[in-house]
Design a protein around this motif. Structure first.
Motif, PDB file in Angstrom:
ATOM      1  N   LEU A  12       0.880  -1.167   0.000  1.00  0.00           N
ATOM      2  CA  LEU A  12       0.000   0.000   0.000  1.00  0.00           C
ATOM      3  C   LEU A  12       0.918   1.218   0.000  1.00  0.00           C
ATOM      4  O   LEU A  12       1.829   1.310   0.840  1.00  0.00           O
ATOM      5  CB  LEU A  12      -0.902  -0.030   1.233  1.00  0.00           C
ATOM      6  CG  LEU A  12      -1.905   1.106   1.424  1.00  0.00           C
ATOM      7  CD1 LEU A  12      -3.160   0.583   2.141  1.00  0.00           C
ATOM      8  CD2 LEU A  12      -1.332   2.269   2.238  1.00  0.00           C
ATOM      9  N   VAL A  36       1.561   5.314   0.235  1.00  0.00           N
ATOM     10  CA  VAL A  36       0.957   6.548   0.756  1.00  0.00           C
ATOM     11  C   VAL A  36       1.774   7.727   0.241  1.00  0.00           C
ATOM     12  O   VAL A  36       2.945   7.893   0.602  1.00  0.00           O
ATOM     13  CB  VAL A  36       0.922   6.549   2.294  1.00  0.00           C
ATOM     14  CG1 VAL A  36       0.182   7.788   2.806  1.00  0.00           C
ATOM     15  CG2 VAL A  36       0.275   5.274   2.836  1.00  0.00           C
ATOM     16  N   ALA A  80      -5.720   0.962   5.616  1.00  0.00           N
ATOM     17  CA  ALA A  80      -4.533   0.118   5.825  1.00  0.00           C
ATOM     18  C   ALA A  80      -4.780  -0.835   7.002  1.00  0.00           C
ATOM     19  O   ALA A  80      -4.410  -2.012   6.947  1.00  0.00           O
ATOM     20  CB  ALA A  80      -3.309   0.984   6.100  1.00  0.00           C
ATOM     21  N   VAL A 130      -3.017  -6.181   2.931  1.00  0.00           N
ATOM     22  CA  VAL A 130      -1.871  -5.256   2.950  1.00  0.00           C
ATOM     23  C   VAL A 130      -0.781  -5.831   3.848  1.00  0.00           C
ATOM     24  O   VAL A 130      -0.997  -6.027   5.048  1.00  0.00           O
ATOM     25  CB  VAL A 130      -2.318  -3.866   3.466  1.00  0.00           C
ATOM     26  CG1 VAL A 130      -1.114  -2.937   3.583  1.00  0.00           C
ATOM     27  CG2 VAL A 130      -3.379  -3.278   2.547  1.00  0.00           C
ATOM     28  N   ARG A 175       2.747  -4.744   3.195  1.00  0.00           N
ATOM     29  CA  ARG A 175       3.840  -3.751   3.206  1.00  0.00           C
ATOM     30  C   ARG A 175       3.229  -2.380   2.956  1.00  0.00           C
ATOM     31  O   ARG A 175       2.324  -2.245   2.131  1.00  0.00           O
ATOM     32  CB  ARG A 175       4.829  -4.022   2.063  1.00  0.00           C
ATOM     33  CG  ARG A 175       5.451  -5.378   2.063  1.00  0.00           C
ATOM     34  CD  ARG A 175       6.343  -5.531   0.837  1.00  0.00           C
ATOM     35  NE  ARG A 175       5.602  -5.732  -0.390  1.00  0.00           N
ATOM     36  CZ  ARG A 175       6.078  -5.520  -1.614  1.00  0.00           C
ATOM     37  NH1 ARG A 175       7.293  -5.050  -1.773  1.00  0.00           N
ATOM     38  NH2 ARG A 175       5.346  -5.761  -2.683  1.00  0.00           N
ATOM     39  N   ILE A 176       3.727  -1.385   3.675  1.00  0.00           N
ATOM     40  CA  ILE A 176       3.276  -0.013   3.410  1.00  0.00           C
ATOM     41  C   ILE A 176       4.512   0.829   3.107  1.00  0.00           C
ATOM     42  O   ILE A 176       5.491   0.794   3.854  1.00  0.00           O
ATOM     43  CB  ILE A 176       2.517   0.571   4.623  1.00  0.00           C
ATOM     44  CG1 ILE A 176       1.250  -0.257   4.893  1.00  0.00           C
ATOM     45  CG2 ILE A 176       2.175   2.039   4.386  1.00  0.00           C
ATOM     46  CD1 ILE A 176       0.472   0.163   6.139  1.00  0.00           C
ATOM     47  N   TYR A 177       4.472   1.549   1.996  1.00  0.00           N
ATOM     48  CA  TYR A 177       5.543   2.486   1.668  1.00  0.00           C
ATOM     49  C   TYR A 177       4.958   3.887   1.747  1.00  0.00           C
ATOM     50  O   TYR A 177       4.079   4.244   0.962  1.00  0.00           O
ATOM     51  CB  TYR A 177       6.109   2.194   0.276  1.00  0.00           C
ATOM     52  CG  TYR A 177       6.793   0.841   0.231  1.00  0.00           C
ATOM     53  CD1 TYR A 177       7.956   0.617   0.963  1.00  0.00           C
ATOM     54  CD2 TYR A 177       6.255  -0.218  -0.496  1.00  0.00           C
ATOM     55  CE1 TYR A 177       8.574  -0.626   0.967  1.00  0.00           C
ATOM     56  CE2 TYR A 177       6.868  -1.462  -0.499  1.00  0.00           C
ATOM     57  CZ  TYR A 177       8.028  -1.664   0.230  1.00  0.00           C
ATOM     58  OH  TYR A 177       8.627  -2.896   0.239  1.00  0.00           O
ATOM     59  N   VAL A 178       5.448   4.641   2.720  1.00  0.00           N
ATOM     60  CA  VAL A 178       4.883   5.965   2.958  1.00  0.00           C
ATOM     61  C   VAL A 178       5.957   7.016   2.700  1.00  0.00           C
ATOM     62  O   VAL A 178       7.119   6.850   3.099  1.00  0.00           O
ATOM     63  CB  VAL A 178       4.286   6.066   4.388  1.00  0.00           C
ATOM     64  CG1 VAL A 178       5.276   5.689   5.468  1.00  0.00           C
ATOM     65  CG2 VAL A 178       3.707   7.451   4.651  1.00  0.00           C
ATOM     66  N   VAL A 206       5.909  -1.006   7.835  1.00  0.00           N
ATOM     67  CA  VAL A 206       5.823   0.347   7.268  1.00  0.00           C
ATOM     68  C   VAL A 206       7.246   0.845   7.020  1.00  0.00           C
ATOM     69  O   VAL A 206       8.030   0.962   7.962  1.00  0.00           O
ATOM     70  CB  VAL A 206       5.104   1.321   8.227  1.00  0.00           C
ATOM     71  CG1 VAL A 206       4.942   2.694   7.569  1.00  0.00           C
ATOM     72  CG2 VAL A 206       3.744   0.770   8.646  1.00  0.00           C
TER      73      VAL A 206
END
Ligand code: NAP
Length: 482
Positions: A233, A235, A248, A263, A265-268, A362
């Motif tokens: 996901l 951001v 998320a 979800v 993995r989160i790439y912010v 994250v």
């Protein structure tokens, strides 16, 4: 007052190879009847099947809850989505699969040309336990709507759910068993692969998909593989952070994280990372986990999955990652409380391998493009989400993400849209279920030409005239060589 609920492990009969073959033989008889019906008749039966499931869904929901440990509301949602797909497949099969004329082209102008989509015969469906209704229905509904009979092998963890579906079909008193269920473990799945089915639709882990593919290769049985995922996901700096964190949390923790396109993995983007993590923390910190009726998610359905989660969290922490929600202490089999890990090395197992648990990593990125690059570095490619206020950025991400489905400003957006094909790339599999592509996936394509008048050029003859060959040469050089 909340009622404590103890999930039940079901033991179901394990048929012999001969019994699996017998089921496929019955399905072959059923396919003769079913495949010969016209689309309108099949639609009628399938919509009746749909209504039957919907009317008696309370017992299906209870069965799903008992076998998987998921909350009742999640089971209800799953059944609703499955029924939505059954409805779409039933109502759209005729439009998608009816015979279609195509232009024959200049050289074959004397022919009428058309494409037919015919039933394949018997489709074997092997399903997982995490969404034991919704996931197999993506194959069952589309295979049946395309005119095939189905033999379905549910996971050994969810046999009663699988049997419920076949019983619901049987209760319609159709003259044939168009849908049958065979219960049992992987050996029964293997027997189904060897049984001479005309196509095998497999949903499960990538490792098992390779075994299934190897067995199907022996008989050149075609397969569709809906495998695992490691969905990212993204951001963007312009994103609505409240919405991004809310979705998320659902995408990562819903169904105890046991969602193929959940979800993981989160790439912010760096400049909004701290704020996003704060909001995400507040969304997941106090989730109610357990078997009580008001739990927001339940136990890990597959006991060995707990060890995978523990190993990945351990590895992430040992390699410099930080836990901002939970930690190793959150792993208390059969439950896992929410875990949010920060700044985890990209080559750690928590980032590279499918987790299938209520944990999420994250990591910060310079900008959305770096997020896309990191998302694409995975061997998996099932789905991805992107949160941004920029239409251009959303388009760029949708184009460049190496996955089968992209959701903008939400998660799992494809799930209830019957018209959208679903499937992955790379280790997430190949082929498509759902939508028009899903109907065609379970059809045999046949091309038909009918000569309407003698060809102006007699090229398809053993006695070609020099003049005709000269015209062909002229065509080749002057028309195609322009
Ligand atoms: P799994 O262990 O790979 O099992 C999937 C199915 O294959 C089960 O019915 C299993 O039977 C059967 N099976 C096992 N060994 C077999 C063999 N040698 N030959 C034929 N069949 C065999 O997967 P799972 O643990 O049930 O499900 C979780 C996985 O499914 C995750 O990786 C998840 O991402 C994936 N999944 C993907 C999608 C998608 O649409 N892409 C959707 C949902 C889940 P037993 O269980 O009885 O052993």
């Amino acid at each position: 007052m909340t009622v404590q609920h103890s999930p039940e492990r079901t033991t179901a009969p394990t048929p012999s190879d001969g019994e699996v073959h017998a089921a496929v033989a019955r399905a072959r008889d059923a396919a003769l009847w079913w495949g010969a019906l016209d689309f309108t008749d099949r639609k009628g039966w399938l919509l009746e099947f749909r209504s039957r499931i919907a009317r008696t869904s309370a017992s299906l929901i209870d069965t799903v809850r008992e076998e998987t440990g998921k909350p009742k509301d999640d089971a209800l949602l799953e059944v609703m989505l499955a029924v939505e797909h059954l409805t779409w497949a039933a109502k759209n099969a005729r439009r998608v699969l009816r015979e279609r004329s195509v232009h024959p082209g200049l050289v074959s102008i004397n022919h009428a040309a058309s494409v037919r989509y015919q039933p394949m015969g018997v489709v074997g469906v092997i399903g997982p336990w995490n969404y034991p209704v919704y996931t197999p229905m993506g194959s069952l509904a589309y295979a049946m709507a395309a005119g095939n009979a189905v033999v379905f092998k549910p996971s050994e963890l969810t046999p009663r759910t699988g049997t419920w579906l076949a019983d619901a079909w049987a209760s319609l008193a159709a003259p044939h068993q168009v849908l049958q269920t065979v219960t049992g473990d992987g050996r029964v799945g293997e027997a189904l692969c060897r049984s001479g089915v005309d196509k095998l639709a497999f949903t499960g882990s990538t490792a098992t998909a390779k075994k299934v593919m190897a067995v199907c290769a022996e008989t050149l049985t075609p397969i569709v593989v809906e495998g695992g995922g490691k969905d990212a996901l993204l951001v963007d700096a312009t994103a609505d952070l409240e919405a991004a964190a809310t979705f998320a949390a659902f995408g990562a923790m819903g169904n105890a994280g046991q969602t193929c396109a959940g979800v993981e993995r989160i790439y912010v983007v760096e400049e909004v990372a701290d704020r996003f993590v704060d909001i995400l923390t507040s969304r997941v910190r106090d989730l109610r986990v357990g078997d009580a009726d008001d739990a927001q998610y339940g136990r890990m359905t597959l006991p060995k999955q707990v060890d995978i989660v523990r190993d990945q969290v351990e590895d992430a922490l040992a390699r410099g990652g930080r836990a901002v929600v939970g930690g190793l202490e959150s792993v208390r089999a059969p439950y896992v409380d929410p875990i949010v890990l920060l700044d985890v090395p990209e080559d750690s197992s928590a980032v590279a391998e499918e987790t299938f648990g209520p944990t999420v990593v994250v990591n910060r990125v310079r900008d959305l493009d770096e997020g896309i690059e990191r998302a694409n570095a995975s061997k998996y490619g099932l789905g991805a989400s992107v949160f941004t206020a920029s239409k251009a950025a959303a388009e760029r991400a949708a184009d460049r993400l190496r996955v089968g489905v992209v959701t903008v400003n939400s998660v799992l957006g494809f799930a209830a849209v019957g018209a959208l094909p679903f499937g992955g790339v790379g280790d997430s599999g190949f082929g498509r279920i759902h939508g028009a592509d899903g109907l065609r996936e379970f059809s045999r394509v046949k091309s038909v030409t009918k000569q309407r008048f003698a060809a102006p050029l007699g090229l398809v003859t053993m006695t070609r005239k020099r003049r005709d060959v000269a015209v062909a040469r002229l065509l080749l050089t002057k028309v195609y060589g322009r």
